[in-house]
Design an enzyme around this catalytic site. Sequence first.
Site, PDB file in Angstrom:
ATOM      1  N   CYS A   1       0.605  -1.063  -0.384  1.00 10.41           N
ATOM      2  CA  CYS A   1       0.099   0.257   0.116  1.00 10.41           C
ATOM      3  C   CYS A   1       0.404   1.719   0.078  1.00 10.41           C
ATOM      4  O   CYS A   1       1.669   1.679   0.904  1.00 10.41           O
ATOM      5  CB  CYS A   1      -1.227  -0.249   1.110  1.00 10.41           C
ATOM      6  SG  CYS A   1      -1.799   1.758   1.635  1.00 10.41           S
TER       7      CYS A   1
ATOM      8  N   SER B   1      -5.676   5.608 -19.193  1.00 10.49           N
ATOM      9  CA  SER B   1      -5.690   6.747 -19.258  1.00 10.49           C
ATOM     10  C   SER B   1      -5.598   6.762 -17.559  1.00 10.49           C
ATOM     11  O   SER B   1      -5.082   7.929 -16.884  1.00 10.49           O
ATOM     12  CB  SER B   1      -6.634   8.102 -19.560  1.00 10.49           C
ATOM     13  OG  SER B   1      -7.643   7.353 -19.216  1.00 10.49           O
TER      14      SER B   1
ATOM     15  N   HIS C   1      -4.493   4.997 -14.869  1.00  6.58           N
ATOM     16  CA  HIS C   1      -3.199   3.794 -14.971  1.00  6.58           C
ATOM     17  C   HIS C   1      -2.337   5.371 -14.952  1.00  6.58           C
ATOM     18  O   HIS C   1      -1.792   5.084 -13.882  1.00  6.58           O
ATOM     19  CB  HIS C   1      -3.302   2.670 -15.536  1.00  6.58           C
ATOM     20  CG  HIS C   1      -1.774   2.042 -15.282  1.00  6.58           C
ATOM     21  ND1 HIS C   1      -1.995   0.860 -15.421  1.00  6.58           N
ATOM     22  CD2 HIS C   1      -1.796   2.239 -14.069  1.00  6.58           C
ATOM     23  CE1 HIS C   1      -1.488   0.028 -14.869  1.00  6.58           C
ATOM     24  NE2 HIS C   1      -0.909   0.963 -14.028  1.00  6.58           N
TER      25      HIS C   1
ATOM     26  N   CYS D   1       0.796   2.920   3.153  1.00  4.02           N
ATOM     27  CA  CYS D   1       1.089   2.783   4.423  1.00  4.02           C
ATOM     28  C   CYS D   1       2.894   3.112   4.140  1.00  4.02           C
ATOM     29  O   CYS D   1       3.442   3.006   4.852  1.00  4.02           O
ATOM     30  CB  CYS D   1       0.797   1.151   4.577  1.00  4.02           C
ATOM     31  SG  CYS D   1      -0.381   0.981   4.465  1.00  4.02           S
TER      32      CYS D   1
END
Length: 780
Positions: free
Chosen positions: A76, A485, A487, A79
């Site tokens: 993450c 797009s 991404h 994180c």
Amino acid sequence: MAQQYNACCSVLKSRCSTPLTVVLLAILQLLSALPVAHAGLYSASDHVLVLDADNLERTVLNSSNAWLVQFYVSWCGHCIKFSDTWKSIANDIKEWKPALSLAVLDCGEEANKETCSKLGVHGYPSLRFFKAFSKSSSDEISTLESDSVQSLRHRIIDLMEKHEEVWPPACPPLEPISVLEVNDFFTTNNPLYLALIFEGEDSYIGREVTLDMLPYENIAVRRVLKSEQALVAHFEVTSFPSCYLYFKNNSHVRVNIQMEVRSFYTYYLKTLPGVMRGSYKLHVMPDSKPDVTEPWKPFESSKVYMADLESAIHYSLRVEVGLQRVLAGEQLLALKSFVSVLAKYFPGRTPVRRILMTLNTWLKADENDKIPYSDFEDVLNNKIEVPNAVLSDRVNWVACQGSKPQFRGFPCSLWTLFHFLTVQAAAKERPGSTVSDPLEVLRAMRGYIKNFFSCRECAKNFEAMAVESMETVKDHDEAILWLWSRHNRANNRLAGDVSEDPKFPKLQWPPLDLCAECHNEVNGEHAWNMDAVLQFLKEHYSINNLSGDYLERKSELLNRQKQKLAIWKKEDEERARNLAREIKDKEVDEENKQYKDYEVGNEENGQNEENNEPEEEHEVLDKPRSKKNLKASIIKGKMKISEEDIVDLDTFVEQHYKSQALQAAAAAVAMAEVTKKKSLTKRDEKRKPLQLQLEEDEIIDYVGIHERLKKRGVGGKYLVEEESPKKQYWKRVLGKGFSRLDLSLCALLYFVSSVFLLVLFLFFRMRRRCRRVRHVFPVL
């Protein structure tokens, strides 16, 4: 390690130049390039304890000190950003460990998902505070990206002050001191110094210094509020905050430092004469898991690897969805949509497609509003034993592997999976068809990320992009380009972030080496050739571009599943036996309770009979009842039974021994058949003087029953008189399932009906004779 490697290489080069040496050098260079995987984002040097599912409860729960645990997933991005803050706060308050400890748990590991789900942790990073001697987490701290070390430290102090019933033994008092306590302090305590920090009510300096000095002896630190006028006047305090040293001779002196801040106070007090670290030694906690080395898998960036796609499905369904103990409402709808898209468009291997189709069928057939994840997991693990259906139970990143475990991995594979699904949905669309929904895959992705994706900050960002323009997509080609797009927009936002893998920087995709036609320049600025991009995406995420390298063999998957199913069956059988044992024990307890109530009633009746007939002799077990006592008398057309026959032995045996008899019969069916045959062939043998009137197919230890009846004080009045073997045999055949009273009534009715028929026969016979006489002799 690098120095040893360089030294070894230099020695080999200087001493010889044989082909063997060249091979050894190549091996060393290859080994040096392998990434070293650590236990998540943290290690022992970070002053935090790395927990796992095995040691969390025994470490954190019912502990003499408080715990603040961070639950995170290593991949993450939020994180990873927060890890620097967490390491800083752990180092900042490391002296507080006798009263408070920090720990971390990686919920991204499959072994820990059940623990995280049990604690109700779904978004990451998540902080949970466990009070001293607590049985569960009492408070949850919401984390913000802008959280500073100071703000976290203040919030931790607020949580420490919530200890009301049981105060941590090692934690000093944090409440303000009063005048009375100051006057009596040295009569009950024996330190060299009492440091009094005068401050306002909203200041945390006094409490912070108190906890900082916790491991040190010969000094005590207390805070004094500005509103304590008596102490303020006695010490002649003129500015806040300020620190004064109070001694045993009732004298005091002000601490003169350059800045009235926490770090200056702490340093000054630690350097006072006689102040030293006490029994609470600062120590470095060992790692719960040793470092491991994973081999690097060479791959081609121009290929899509099936291992990444199957790993994404496994992790999303078993780990991410598995954090929810019950699936209901929007979450259940999102899961059904996600599984439906996978079953419809995922072009995986036959066993994977079968398990996805089985899941989809099961979810559609289930009409309940709530589904326990355990039921969903049973179908996912193929406990219903669909032939040739299995999904790998472990991750195997190839093109999505990172230089460290916290980089890439699941987020990369999830993007790849949905890119592949959008292209497959477009490939299956028939020309001119208006039936298919171009938003089907995008809505499934949006629902999954919103409800199950562990990185909540990432989920919020994707939801914002979806709200912005996702519903404007009109066809499958636009769906492919919209996801591409978004991404790239995410890559642009995270470029240079701490979550970026240095070996795989986040660039605008596809790069020049993969698709030079996709790039263009207009007025000196970069521009995308959308037609070329669409064509590239359709080719890159096509079935023909899939690679099966590094996949586990289907036979190995099925064999491992078979072994697991065998283990699960044994566990289920053991649970069933334990449950049956519990039910049996409960039934026995209820029967014993009923029998005790029955015995108490008999004792009371017996006492009444003894009072009325003191000279009556009790019947013994071995003495059979007389025929007089067995006979029933009819008074005014009703059956009268003597008082001692109120409790029928058949009813008693049926209530008290029926469950045991049935269990014994089920466990010894073969023995029952043998016993039955022997009873038919030897029915003329002499039997014991006492027999229990039970059904023929019930196997009961009669001797044991007699012994139990003796112990419980049941007299011979509950036993039947011995009859001839032939009579007993026909009695069992004709009277099977009937009590003695039923047989008596049947016999009586048979006798009465026979007499009635005989009377009718005689009546009509006499009448007929009379008619004949009248016909022959009309005069008469």
